[in-house]
Design a protein around this motif. Structure first.
Motif, PDB file in Angstrom:
ATOM      1  N   LEU A   1      25.639 -24.825  -2.475  1.00 45.51           N
ATOM      2  CA  LEU A   1      24.773 -24.329  -1.404  1.00 45.51           C
ATOM      3  C   LEU A   1      23.479 -25.119  -1.508  1.00 45.51           C
ATOM      4  N   LEU A   2      23.093 -25.745  -0.411  1.00 45.30           N
ATOM      5  CA  LEU A   2      21.979 -26.694  -0.419  1.00 45.30           C
ATOM      6  C   LEU A   2      20.839 -26.158   0.440  1.00 45.30           C
ATOM      7  N   SER A   3      19.701 -25.923  -0.198  1.00 44.37           N
ATOM      8  CA  SER A   3      18.527 -25.370   0.474  1.00 44.37           C
ATOM      9  C   SER A   3      17.403 -26.395   0.500  1.00 44.37           C
ATOM     10  N   GLY A   4      16.639 -26.412   1.575  1.00 47.19           N
ATOM     11  CA  GLY A   4      15.487 -27.295   1.621  1.00 47.19           C
ATOM     12  C   GLY A   4      14.398 -26.868   0.656  1.00 47.19           C
ATOM     13  N   ASP A   5      14.253 -25.564   0.479  1.00 44.94           N
ATOM     14  CA  ASP A   5      13.198 -24.958  -0.317  1.00 44.94           C
ATOM     15  C   ASP A   5      13.695 -24.675  -1.739  1.00 44.94           C
ATOM     16  N   PRO A   6      13.019 -25.196  -2.780  1.00 45.43           N
ATOM     17  CA  PRO A   6      13.454 -24.914  -4.141  1.00 45.43           C
ATOM     18  C   PRO A   6      13.423 -23.426  -4.484  1.00 45.43           C
ATOM     19  N   GLU A   7      12.529 -22.676  -3.861  1.00 45.12           N
ATOM     20  CA  GLU A   7      12.474 -21.241  -4.104  1.00 45.12           C
ATOM     21  C   GLU A   7      13.724 -20.546  -3.564  1.00 45.12           C
ATOM     22  N   ARG A   8      14.265 -21.044  -2.455  1.00 48.54           N
ATOM     23  CA  ARG A   8      15.499 -20.473  -1.908  1.00 48.54           C
ATOM     24  C   ARG A   8      16.677 -20.780  -2.839  1.00 48.54           C
TER      25      ARG A   8
ATOM     26  N   ILE B   1      27.980 -18.461 -11.837  1.00 54.60           N
ATOM     27  CA  ILE B   1      29.307 -17.957 -11.518  1.00 54.60           C
ATOM     28  C   ILE B   1      29.199 -16.846 -10.477  1.00 54.60           C
ATOM     29  N   LEU B   2      30.014 -16.939  -9.439  1.00 53.64           N
ATOM     30  CA  LEU B   2      30.106 -15.892  -8.436  1.00 53.64           C
ATOM     31  C   LEU B   2      30.856 -14.689  -9.004  1.00 53.64           C
ATOM     32  N   PRO B   3      30.743 -13.513  -8.360  1.00 58.58           N
ATOM     33  CA  PRO B   3      31.438 -12.324  -8.877  1.00 58.58           C
ATOM     34  C   PRO B   3      32.941 -12.487  -9.046  1.00 58.58           C
ATOM     35  N   ASN B   4      33.558 -13.377  -8.264  1.00 59.59           N
ATOM     36  CA  ASN B   4      35.012 -13.566  -8.386  1.00 59.59           C
ATOM     37  C   ASN B   4      35.381 -14.612  -9.434  1.00 59.59           C
ATOM     38  N   GLY B   5      34.393 -15.095 -10.189  1.00 56.48           N
ATOM     39  CA  GLY B   5      34.664 -16.043 -11.259  1.00 56.48           C
ATOM     40  C   GLY B   5      34.564 -17.502 -10.873  1.00 56.48           C
ATOM     41  N   LYS B   6      34.274 -17.784  -9.617  1.00 58.12           N
ATOM     42  CA  LYS B   6      34.181 -19.173  -9.147  1.00 58.12           C
ATOM     43  C   LYS B   6      32.795 -19.750  -9.463  1.00 58.12           C
ATOM     44  N   ALA B   7      32.763 -20.974  -9.960  1.00 57.21           N
ATOM     45  CA  ALA B   7      31.488 -21.637 -10.236  1.00 57.21           C
ATOM     46  C   ALA B   7      30.837 -22.107  -8.938  1.00 57.21           C
ATOM     47  N   LEU B   8      29.508 -22.061  -8.905  1.00 53.98           N
ATOM     48  CA  LEU B   8      28.749 -22.469  -7.717  1.00 53.98           C
ATOM     49  C   LEU B   8      27.486 -23.187  -8.139  1.00 53.98           C
ATOM     50  N   LEU B   9      27.140 -24.225  -7.406  1.00 48.90           N
ATOM     51  CA  LEU B   9      25.886 -24.949  -7.600  1.00 48.90           C
ATOM     52  C   LEU B   9      24.919 -24.556  -6.495  1.00 48.90           C
ATOM     53  N   SER B  10      23.714 -24.158  -6.861  1.00 48.51           N
ATOM     54  CA  SER B  10      22.645 -23.912  -5.899  1.00 48.51           C
ATOM     55  C   SER B  10      21.612 -25.010  -6.076  1.00 48.51           C
ATOM     56  N   ALA B  11      21.475 -25.861  -5.078  1.00 47.47           N
ATOM     57  CA  ALA B  11      20.658 -27.067  -5.209  1.00 47.47           C
ATOM     58  C   ALA B  11      19.617 -27.151  -4.098  1.00 47.47           C
ATOM     59  N   THR B  12      18.647 -28.028  -4.298  1.00 48.07           N
ATOM     60  CA  THR B  12      17.554 -28.230  -3.345  1.00 48.07           C
ATOM     61  C   THR B  12      17.658 -29.618  -2.732  1.00 48.07           C
ATOM     62  N   SER B  13      17.569 -29.680  -1.412  1.00 46.07           N
ATOM     63  CA  SER B  13      17.622 -30.975  -0.727  1.00 46.07           C
ATOM     64  C   SER B  13      16.249 -31.582  -0.511  1.00 46.07           C
ATOM     65  N   GLY B  14      15.191 -30.735  -0.545  1.00 46.62           N
ATOM     66  CA  GLY B  14      13.902 -31.181  -0.060  1.00 46.62           C
ATOM     67  C   GLY B  14      13.879 -31.123   1.452  1.00 46.62           C
ATOM     68  N   MET B  15      12.734 -31.430   2.051  1.00 43.07           N
ATOM     69  CA  MET B  15      12.589 -31.341   3.499  1.00 43.07           C
ATOM     70  C   MET B  15      12.982 -32.642   4.179  1.00 43.07           C
ATOM     71  N   GLY B  16      13.857 -32.541   5.163  1.00 40.76           N
ATOM     72  CA  GLY B  16      14.178 -33.670   6.006  1.00 40.76           C
ATOM     73  C   GLY B  16      15.384 -34.476   5.556  1.00 40.76           C
TER      74      GLY B  16
ATOM     75  N   ASN C   1      13.704 -31.680 -11.555  1.00 37.95           N
ATOM     76  CA  ASN C   1      13.215 -33.026 -11.307  1.00 37.95           C
ATOM     77  C   ASN C   1      12.746 -33.183  -9.867  1.00 37.95           C
ATOM     78  N   ARG C   2      11.539 -33.683  -9.662  1.00 37.46           N
ATOM     79  CA  ARG C   2      10.964 -33.956  -8.346  1.00 37.46           C
ATOM     80  C   ARG C   2      10.931 -32.726  -7.437  1.00 37.46           C
ATOM     81  N   GLY C   3      10.971 -31.536  -8.005  1.00 35.16           N
ATOM     82  CA  GLY C   3      11.021 -30.320  -7.205  1.00 35.16           C
ATOM     83  C   GLY C   3      12.387 -30.033  -6.620  1.00 35.16           C
ATOM     84  N   LEU C   4      13.388 -30.829  -7.011  1.00 33.12           N
ATOM     85  CA  LEU C   4      14.758 -30.641  -6.519  1.00 33.12           C
ATOM     86  C   LEU C   4      15.501 -29.713  -7.486  1.00 33.12           C
ATOM     87  N   ASN C   5      15.063 -28.469  -7.526  1.00 30.00           N
ATOM     88  CA  ASN C   5      15.603 -27.507  -8.479  1.00 30.00           C
ATOM     89  C   ASN C   5      17.094 -27.281  -8.241  1.00 30.00           C
ATOM     90  N   SER C   6      17.865 -27.290  -9.319  1.00 26.00           N
ATOM     91  CA  SER C   6      19.305 -27.078  -9.236  1.00 26.00           C
ATOM     92  C   SER C   6      19.739 -26.097 -10.308  1.00 26.00           C
TER      93      SER C   6
END
Length: 261
Positions: A25-32, A59-74, A50-55
């Motif tokens: 899941l890729l968010s523009g905002d590192p806080e998101r 693990i989701l409730p069903n056991g699946k791994a998930l990455l939550s990453a930051t794209s930055g703006m634009g 690194n560079r405010g690109l927080n990642s």
């Protein structure tokens, strides 16, 4: 190459653990990105700031791994992050963002699930020609729609104008620059007549990259501005709209099954 930490995102394939995620899941905002990880995942690890690109990986409730990453703006920043995420093994990216409605019926607080983008982005032109389609993966789009229905979140499905700038590119005049280029005067009304639903700043390039690189991509955005009324972001509705987009994206990721060939 991918075993080492990549220059911009600050982590490599070896940092993803024994159960490496294939969905981001890729968010523009590192806080998101942080909010998604801490609110919806367990066993969360911070991969990089690194560079405010927080990642984060968890693990989701069903056991699946998930990455939550930051794209930055634009689009330029997004293009760098997406390239490196694919290098470390991500095969599905869902952008979780915010947007401004340009249609009266697309209200603040609802979400827009983008089926395709009118792509007016310089970064995308480095990926593929202007006429190359910027389309979401249809299976991902259906998964997002099904998630919205299950969660009873008000959603709109359609075309997004994906542009490079927040002010001039979205025909905002209440800013430092009161003298828009002739080519941008009236562009919002023109897009409205073409049944474009909203403005945002990343998905067009993401979709073109998906087509060229061969991964799946979708986009869901919370509506935080109503451009038929005014130019400002409605801050009182921002958290509600963003939470709706996050819930739908997480639900779609959790229930995602790769379609059979």
């Amino acid at each position: 190459m991918t075993d080492a930490k990549l220059y911009h995102i600050g982590f490599g394939k070896n940092d993803l653990g024994e159960q490496p995620p294939t969905i981001a899941l890729l968010s523009g905002d590192p806080e998101r990105a942080r909010l998604i990880a801490q609110s919806y995942l367990h066993s969360v690890r911070l991969l990089s700031e690194n560079r405010g690109l927080n990642s984060y990986v968890g693990i989701l409730p069903n056991g699946k791994a998930l990455l939550s990453a930051t794209s930055g703006m634009g689009a330029p920043s997004t293009s760098i992050v997406v390239n490196e995420l694919i290098q470390v093994g991500i095969r599905l990216i869902i952008r979780v963002g915010t947007c401004g409605s340009i249609q009266e019926h697309v209200s603040v607080g609802s979400i827009v699930i983008t089926s395709a983008a009118l792509c007016r982005q310089g970064a995308a032109n480095d990926i593929a020609p202007v006429e190359y389609p910027a389309a979401a993966d249809p299976f991902v789009t259906v998964a997002l729609v099904e998630a919205a229905r299950e969660l009873k979140v008000k959603y709109h499905l359609g075309i997004t104008a994906s542009v490079d700038t927040f002010y001039e590119g979205q025909e905002r005049t209440q800013s430092v620059n009161r003298h828009l280029l002739r080519s941008l005067r009236g562009v919002t009304e023109e897009y409205r007549s073409l049944n474009v639903l909203n403005y945002e700043m990343e998905c067009g390039t993401l979709f073109k990259m998906a087509g060229v690189y061969g991964f799946r991509a979708g986009c869901v955005c919370g509506v935080v501005a109503q451009r038929t009324v005014g130019e400002e972001v409605i801050l009182g509705q921002k958290d509600f709209a963003t939470d709706n987009a996050i819930k739908v994206a997480v639900q779609a990721a959790q229930h995602w099954k790769e379609p059979e060939a």
